[in-house]
Design a protein around this motif. Structure first.
Motif, PDB file in Angstrom:
ATOM      1  N   PHE A 137      35.299  38.122  40.217  1.00 29.48           N
ATOM      2  CA  PHE A 137      35.639  38.364  41.616  1.00 29.48           C
ATOM      3  C   PHE A 137      34.390  38.405  42.487  1.00 29.48           C
ATOM      4  CE2 PHE A 137      36.014  41.511  45.060  1.00 29.48           C
ATOM      5  CZ  PHE A 137      36.957  40.873  45.861  1.00 29.48           C
ATOM      6  N   PHE A 138      33.372  39.146  42.038  1.00 24.79           N
ATOM      7  CA  PHE A 138      32.170  39.291  42.865  1.00 24.79           C
ATOM      8  C   PHE A 138      31.311  38.024  42.857  1.00 24.79           C
ATOM      9  CE2 PHE A 138      33.161  43.856  42.246  1.00 24.79           C
ATOM     10  CZ  PHE A 138      33.160  44.230  43.586  1.00 24.79           C
ATOM     11  N   SER A 139      31.250  37.306  41.729  1.00 24.48           N
ATOM     12  CA  SER A 139      30.493  36.044  41.736  1.00 24.48           C
ATOM     13  C   SER A 139      31.190  35.014  42.619  1.00 24.48           C
ATOM     14  CB  SER A 139      30.310  35.513  40.318  1.00 24.48           C
ATOM     15  OG  SER A 139      31.551  35.182  39.716  1.00 24.48           O
ATOM     16  N   TYR A 140      32.521  35.012  42.603  1.00 24.94           N
ATOM     17  CA  TYR A 140      33.277  34.129  43.502  1.00 24.94           C
ATOM     18  C   TYR A 140      33.056  34.513  44.963  1.00 24.94           C
ATOM     19  CZ  TYR A 140      37.344  32.440  46.130  1.00 24.94           C
ATOM     20  OH  TYR A 140      38.155  31.871  47.086  1.00 24.94           O
ATOM     21  N   LEU A 141      33.080  35.806  45.236  1.00 27.91           N
ATOM     22  CA  LEU A 141      32.944  36.300  46.609  1.00 27.91           C
ATOM     23  C   LEU A 141      31.560  35.994  47.181  1.00 27.91           C
ATOM     24  CD1 LEU A 141      34.296  37.990  48.892  1.00 27.91           C
ATOM     25  CD2 LEU A 141      33.239  40.012  47.835  1.00 27.91           C
ATOM     26  N   PHE A 142      30.515  36.279  46.404  1.00 37.60           N
ATOM     27  CA  PHE A 142      29.160  36.135  46.918  1.00 37.60           C
ATOM     28  C   PHE A 142      28.648  34.690  46.877  1.00 37.60           C
ATOM     29  CE2 PHE A 142      29.210  40.688  46.268  1.00 37.60           C
ATOM     30  CZ  PHE A 142      28.384  41.177  47.275  1.00 37.60           C
ATOM     31  N   PHE A 143      29.220  33.865  45.975  1.00 36.69           N
ATOM     32  CA  PHE A 143      28.791  32.474  45.889  1.00 36.69           C
ATOM     33  C   PHE A 143      29.936  31.524  46.256  1.00 36.69           C
ATOM     34  CE2 PHE A 143      25.312  33.989  43.045  1.00 36.69           C
ATOM     35  CZ  PHE A 143      24.254  33.396  43.726  1.00 36.69           C
ATOM     36  N   LYS A 144      30.784  31.965  47.160  1.00 33.81           N
ATOM     37  CA  LYS A 144      31.935  31.159  47.563  1.00 33.81           C
ATOM     38  C   LYS A 144      31.513  29.823  48.160  1.00 33.81           C
ATOM     39  CE  LYS A 144      36.404  31.742  49.877  1.00 33.81           C
ATOM     40  NZ  LYS A 144      37.245  32.656  50.696  1.00 33.81           N
ATOM     41  N   SER A 145      30.367  29.786  48.801  1.00 34.93           N
ATOM     42  CA  SER A 145      29.882  28.555  49.431  1.00 34.93           C
ATOM     43  C   SER A 145      29.562  27.464  48.412  1.00 34.93           C
ATOM     44  CB  SER A 145      28.628  28.854  50.258  1.00 34.93           C
ATOM     45  OG  SER A 145      27.586  29.357  49.439  1.00 34.93           O
ATOM     46  N   LYS A 146      29.433  27.818  47.132  1.00 35.61           N
ATOM     47  CA  LYS A 146      29.128  26.832  46.098  1.00 35.61           C
ATOM     48  C   LYS A 146      30.341  25.985  45.734  1.00 35.61           C
ATOM     49  CE  LYS A 146      24.812  28.006  45.493  1.00 35.61           C
ATOM     50  NZ  LYS A 146      23.676  27.085  45.749  1.00 35.61           N
ATOM     51  N   GLY A 147      31.540  26.422  46.156  1.00 32.04           N
ATOM     52  CA  GLY A 147      32.727  25.601  45.973  1.00 32.04           C
ATOM     53  C   GLY A 147      33.506  25.825  44.691  1.00 32.04           C
ATOM     54  N   TYR A 148      33.138  26.824  43.901  1.00 33.12           N
ATOM     55  CA  TYR A 148      33.871  27.103  42.663  1.00 33.12           C
ATOM     56  C   TYR A 148      35.009  28.078  42.962  1.00 33.12           C
ATOM     57  CZ  TYR A 148      29.857  25.017  40.336  1.00 33.12           C
ATOM     58  OH  TYR A 148      28.872  24.145  39.939  1.00 33.12           O
ATOM     59  N   ASN A 149      36.205  27.789  42.434  1.00 37.31           N
ATOM     60  CA  ASN A 149      37.330  28.685  42.665  1.00 37.31           C
ATOM     61  C   ASN A 149      37.247  29.904  41.739  1.00 37.31           C
ATOM     62  OD1 ASN A 149      38.508  27.998  40.119  1.00 37.31           O
ATOM     63  ND2 ASN A 149      39.508  26.220  41.039  1.00 37.31           N
ATOM     64  N   TYR A 150      38.197  30.832  41.911  1.00 39.80           N
ATOM     65  CA  TYR A 150      38.138  32.075  41.135  1.00 39.80           C
ATOM     66  C   TYR A 150      38.282  31.816  39.640  1.00 39.80           C
ATOM     67  CZ  TYR A 150      39.272  36.640  39.241  1.00 39.80           C
ATOM     68  OH  TYR A 150      39.267  37.776  38.470  1.00 39.80           O
ATOM     69  N   VAL A 213      18.351  35.346  44.139  1.00 38.43           N
ATOM     70  CA  VAL A 213      18.071  36.515  43.298  1.00 38.43           C
ATOM     71  C   VAL A 213      18.672  37.772  43.906  1.00 38.43           C
ATOM     72  CG1 VAL A 213      16.238  37.989  42.377  1.00 38.43           C
ATOM     73  CG2 VAL A 213      15.993  35.499  42.302  1.00 38.43           C
ATOM     74  N   LEU A 214      18.543  37.919  45.222  1.00 35.07           N
ATOM     75  CA  LEU A 214      19.120  39.078  45.909  1.00 35.07           C
ATOM     76  C   LEU A 214      20.641  39.071  45.798  1.00 35.07           C
ATOM     77  CD1 LEU A 214      18.871  41.563  47.722  1.00 35.07           C
ATOM     78  CD2 LEU A 214      18.854  40.032  49.706  1.00 35.07           C
ATOM     79  N   THR A 215      21.233  37.897  45.945  1.00 32.52           N
ATOM     80  CA  THR A 215      22.693  37.782  45.822  1.00 32.52           C
ATOM     81  C   THR A 215      23.160  38.170  44.425  1.00 32.52           C
ATOM     82  OG1 THR A 215      22.724  35.986  47.456  1.00 32.52           O
ATOM     83  CG2 THR A 215      24.656  36.214  46.044  1.00 32.52           C
ATOM     84  N   ILE A 216      22.444  37.712  43.419  1.00 35.90           N
ATOM     85  CA  ILE A 216      22.794  38.052  42.031  1.00 35.90           C
ATOM     86  C   ILE A 216      22.656  39.551  41.798  1.00 35.90           C
ATOM     87  CG2 ILE A 216      22.055  37.796  39.624  1.00 35.90           C
ATOM     88  CD1 ILE A 216      21.355  34.875  40.338  1.00 35.90           C
ATOM     89  N   ALA A 217      21.620  40.151  42.365  1.00 36.68           N
ATOM     90  CA  ALA A 217      21.436  41.601  42.230  1.00 36.68           C
ATOM     91  C   ALA A 217      22.614  42.350  42.847  1.00 36.68           C
ATOM     92  CB  ALA A 217      20.129  42.024  42.893  1.00 36.68           C
ATOM     93  N   LEU A 218      23.089  41.899  43.998  1.00 34.38           N
ATOM     94  CA  LEU A 218      24.238  42.534  44.651  1.00 34.38           C
ATOM     95  C   LEU A 218      25.505  42.361  43.809  1.00 34.38           C
ATOM     96  CD1 LEU A 218      23.606  41.473  48.367  1.00 34.38           C
ATOM     97  CD2 LEU A 218      23.301  43.749  47.366  1.00 34.38           C
ATOM     98  N   ILE A 219      25.667  41.185  43.214  1.00 29.91           N
ATOM     99  CA  ILE A 219      26.832  40.944  42.351  1.00 29.91           C
ATOM    100  C   ILE A 219      26.830  41.926  41.183  1.00 29.91           C
ATOM    101  CG2 ILE A 219      27.874  39.316  40.720  1.00 29.91           C
ATOM    102  CD1 ILE A 219      26.908  37.061  42.557  1.00 29.91           C
ATOM    103  N   LEU A 220      25.687  42.069  40.539  1.00 30.16           N
ATOM    104  CA  LEU A 220      25.601  42.934  39.357  1.00 30.16           C
ATOM    105  C   LEU A 220      25.820  44.400  39.733  1.00 30.16           C
ATOM    106  CD1 LEU A 220      22.599  41.315  37.446  1.00 30.16           C
ATOM    107  CD2 LEU A 220      25.048  40.983  37.075  1.00 30.16           C
ATOM    108  N   ILE A 221      25.228  44.847  40.826  1.00 32.30           N
ATOM    109  CA  ILE A 221      25.410  46.236  41.257  1.00 32.30           C
ATOM    110  C   ILE A 221      26.880  46.519  41.558  1.00 32.30           C
ATOM    111  CG2 ILE A 221      24.901  47.892  43.097  1.00 32.30           C
ATOM    112  CD1 ILE A 221      22.114  46.569  43.291  1.00 32.30           C
TER     113      ILE A 221
END
Length: 244
Positions: A137-150, A213-221
């Motif tokens: 859910f969070f990887s989809y939410l934060f990287f939604k611009s990459k075009g991958y669905n849930y 890197v910042l986006t990935i950190a937010l996803i993990l937190i």
């Protein structure tokens, strides 16, 4: 048609070069469920090759699988079942959590953490499986611009979780020969799984910059905080229901 795995031109239902089905589609939830459980639970040659690919180049290997190279990796749901069984056995066999943490946590507060940590060992597969939709859910939410669905994010995080659980295998010799160092071994294992997750995300999402890197950190937190709350909720529900 052209095979999406090996790019060979062929006629029929399967590629005559690599054997991939001609009906390979983009992942939707319905398609994922059908493909995951359509075949029997066999340990094929692809299991060991998948382990190698996901160990050495996780992001690119998972991306290739999602983009259509379906014979390159072992099916994620089947992979999860097998690795989950191994992880649960090892967690119970070596009391990986409870022996390492109970004494330390008891000194910090008046709570008795033994029940929760025994629960974490007994239900290791369930706990790890429940982390997957949270991280997806969070990887989809934060990287939604990459075009991958849930569902595609679900596949990504399923493979990452599988390899994190299989990572316990590397620590079995240390647990056997150095049982007094379970605490430090667990810390090293935890850091290793965290770094593996970051590495896989960096490659998969092509996020090798400060913003990525910042986006990935937010996803993990966000994911770990949510996982903590969900795990404790499940523990409370199970313990409350145990007297029924």
């Amino acid at each position: 048609m052209t095979c999406r795995n090996c790019h060979t031109d062929f006629n029929g239902n399967y590629c005559n070069n690599c054997g991939q089905s001609a009906k390979t589609k983009r992942f939707s939830f319905k398609y994922f469920v059908r493909e995951s459980f359509a075949s029997s639970l066999d340990i094929e040659n692809g299991f060991f090759l998948s382990f190698k690919l996901l160990l050495l180049n996780p992001g690119k290997s998972i991306k290739a699988y999602i983009q259509g190279s379906r014979v390159s990796l072992y099916p994620p749901a089947k992979f999860l079942i097998l690795s989950g069984a191994i992880a649960t056995f090892l967690a119970i066999r070596y009391r990986f959590y409870s022996d390492s943490y109970i004494a330390g946590l008891s000194e910090l507060s008046d709570m008795d953490p033994k029940g929760f940590l025994n629960f974490a060992e007994e239900y290791a597969t369930l706990i790890n499986a429940l982390t997957i939709p949270i991280f997806a859910f969070f990887s989809y939410l934060f990287f939604k611009s990459k075009g991958y669905n849930y569902t595609e994010n679900l596949v990504l995080n399923m493979y990452i979780t599988v390899m994190q659980m299989m990572g316990l295998l590397f620590f079995v010799p240390f647990l056997e020969f150095f049982p007094d160092f379970k605490g430090p071994i667990l810390i090293i294992y935890t850091l290793g799984t965290l770094l593996y997750n970051v590495w896989a995300y960096l490659d998969f999402f092509d996020a090798r910059n400060s913003k990525g890197v910042l986006t990935i950190a937010l996803i993990l937190i966000a994911s770990y905080l949510t996982q903590y709350l969900v795990n404790n909720l499940i523990f409370l529900l199970i313990t409350q229901a145990s007297w029924l």
